[in-house]
Scaffold this active site. Sequence first.
Site, PDB file in Angstrom:
ATOM      1  N   LYS A  13       0.827  -1.210   0.000  1.00 36.36           N
ATOM      2  CA  LYS A  13       0.000   0.000   0.000  1.00 36.36           C
ATOM      3  C   LYS A  13       0.863   1.263   0.000  1.00 36.36           C
ATOM      4  O   LYS A  13       0.665   2.160  -0.818  1.00 36.36           O
ATOM      5  CB  LYS A  13      -0.913   0.024   1.245  1.00 36.36           C
ATOM      6  CG  LYS A  13      -1.870  -1.148   1.348  1.00 36.36           C
ATOM      7  CD  LYS A  13      -2.750  -1.058   2.569  1.00 36.36           C
ATOM      8  CE  LYS A  13      -2.025  -1.130   3.906  1.00 36.36           C
ATOM      9  NZ  LYS A  13      -1.355  -2.421   4.193  1.00 36.36           N
ATOM     10  N   ARG A  89     -10.211   0.069   8.491  1.00 33.08           N
ATOM     11  CA  ARG A  89      -9.673  -1.264   8.752  1.00 33.08           C
ATOM     12  C   ARG A  89     -10.626  -2.104   9.601  1.00 33.08           C
ATOM     13  O   ARG A  89     -10.303  -3.229   9.966  1.00 33.08           O
ATOM     14  CB  ARG A  89      -8.335  -1.111   9.466  1.00 33.08           C
ATOM     15  CG  ARG A  89      -7.374  -2.207   9.103  1.00 33.08           C
ATOM     16  CD  ARG A  89      -6.133  -1.995   9.866  1.00 33.08           C
ATOM     17  NE  ARG A  89      -5.373  -0.895   9.337  1.00 33.08           N
ATOM     18  CZ  ARG A  89      -4.094  -0.992   8.980  1.00 33.08           C
ATOM     19  NH1 ARG A  89      -3.466  -2.117   9.060  1.00 33.08           N
ATOM     20  NH2 ARG A  89      -3.451   0.040   8.542  1.00 33.08           N
ATOM     21  N   ARG A 128      11.853  -5.280   4.990  1.00 30.87           N
ATOM     22  CA  ARG A 128      11.552  -3.852   4.733  1.00 30.87           C
ATOM     23  C   ARG A 128      12.535  -2.957   5.484  1.00 30.87           C
ATOM     24  O   ARG A 128      12.803  -3.151   6.658  1.00 30.87           O
ATOM     25  CB  ARG A 128      10.129  -3.535   5.187  1.00 30.87           C
ATOM     26  CG  ARG A 128       9.846  -2.033   5.172  1.00 30.87           C
ATOM     27  CD  ARG A 128       8.393  -1.711   5.192  1.00 30.87           C
ATOM     28  NE  ARG A 128       7.675  -2.241   6.341  1.00 30.87           N
ATOM     29  CZ  ARG A 128       6.351  -2.203   6.464  1.00 30.87           C
ATOM     30  NH1 ARG A 128       5.614  -1.662   5.520  1.00 30.87           N
ATOM     31  NH2 ARG A 128       5.762  -2.705   7.525  1.00 30.87           N
ATOM     32  N   ARG A 156      10.890  -1.238  11.020  1.00 32.16           N
ATOM     33  CA  ARG A 156       9.769  -0.896  11.899  1.00 32.16           C
ATOM     34  C   ARG A 156       9.684  -1.864  13.063  1.00 32.16           C
ATOM     35  O   ARG A 156       9.881  -3.053  12.892  1.00 32.16           O
ATOM     36  CB  ARG A 156       8.455  -0.912  11.095  1.00 32.16           C
ATOM     37  CG  ARG A 156       8.068   0.472  10.629  1.00 32.16           C
ATOM     38  CD  ARG A 156       6.949   0.480   9.648  1.00 32.16           C
ATOM     39  NE  ARG A 156       5.744  -0.239  10.068  1.00 32.16           N
ATOM     40  CZ  ARG A 156       4.633  -0.290   9.335  1.00 32.16           C
ATOM     41  NH1 ARG A 156       4.581   0.340   8.168  1.00 32.16           N
ATOM     42  NH2 ARG A 156       3.585  -0.963   9.748  1.00 32.16           N
ATOM     43  N   ARG A 167      -0.559  -9.166  13.283  1.00 31.83           N
ATOM     44  CA  ARG A 167      -1.115  -8.157  12.358  1.00 31.83           C
ATOM     45  C   ARG A 167      -1.859  -8.838  11.221  1.00 31.83           C
ATOM     46  O   ARG A 167      -2.939  -8.399  10.826  1.00 31.83           O
ATOM     47  CB  ARG A 167       0.006  -7.284  11.780  1.00 31.83           C
ATOM     48  CG  ARG A 167       0.528  -6.253  12.767  1.00 31.83           C
ATOM     49  CD  ARG A 167       1.854  -5.682  12.327  1.00 31.83           C
ATOM     50  NE  ARG A 167       1.818  -5.005  11.051  1.00 31.83           N
ATOM     51  CZ  ARG A 167       2.887  -4.774  10.299  1.00 31.83           C
ATOM     52  NH1 ARG A 167       4.088  -5.179  10.706  1.00 31.83           N
ATOM     53  NH2 ARG A 167       2.781  -4.135   9.162  1.00 31.83           N
TER      54      ARG A 167
END
Length: 212
Positions: A13, A89, A128, A156, A167
Amino acid sequence: MNLLIMGLPGAGKGTQAAKIVEQFQVAHISTGDMFRAAMANQTEMGVLAKSYIDKGELVPDDVTNGIVKERLAQDDIKEKGFLLDGFPRTIEQAHALDQILVDLGLDLEGVINIVVDPSCLLERLSGRIIHRETGETYHKVFNPPADYKEEDYYQREDDKPETVKRRLDVNIAQGEPILAHYRAKGLVHDIEGNQDINDVFKDIQEVLENLK
Ligand code: AP5
Ligand code: MG
């Protein structure tokens, strides 16, 4: 254009939002980015958000709906349009957004839904890396920066494998009713997310050119 971008954690996203914003000049509104900024500044909301985000849980709807409403009410939105990333969400957030848009006199024009095989997401999130200075997102293997220096990048906190698993579970459970809500309105454009970043963007571009 007034748009949503949806997809599981790691679907891409943020990566695609950066490209959409560059090309179509809409305002990028990422609730995750807003919470992380509040966490970095240790505001009251940031401290509250951190207690949920670090566990891979969702921040309560009233807090999240409030920051989105405040942002959508700002002057630039009517002029530029928006791309909401990571919101709504929950189905309650989707209903709240419907009301916020009515109150502000805005129409939603499209929902970009990036569809990925969940089995690839752990690898995407564990690799990431984010550039400290610009906030740009890369991946150690799939999208490496040109001159990678480890000290210039960070990972992160919620990309730890145990948090990622939570998650994914939370988002898989919440996602379907939201998509059904927008499918019933004929707004959803499914995009194949298991392809190269630039090919995903080509497919999104085609959809958005037709919406313009
Ligand atoms: P948020 O920041 O929104 O995180 P998320 O939804 O979990 O999604 P990510 O940002 O992790 O993934 P992304 O889809 O943006 O992927 P990216 O482009 O970075 O939310 C974080 C937390 O905040 C939530 O868990 C929750 O606690 C809270 N929160 C936020 N919004 C909320 C809300 N509305 N209500 C309640 N709580 C809320 O890509 C990932 C990696 O893959 C990158 O390294 C990238 O380079 C790579 N990549 C991207 N595309 C490709 C591709 N096509 N091929 C290969 N690699 C790729
Ligand atoms: Mg993101």
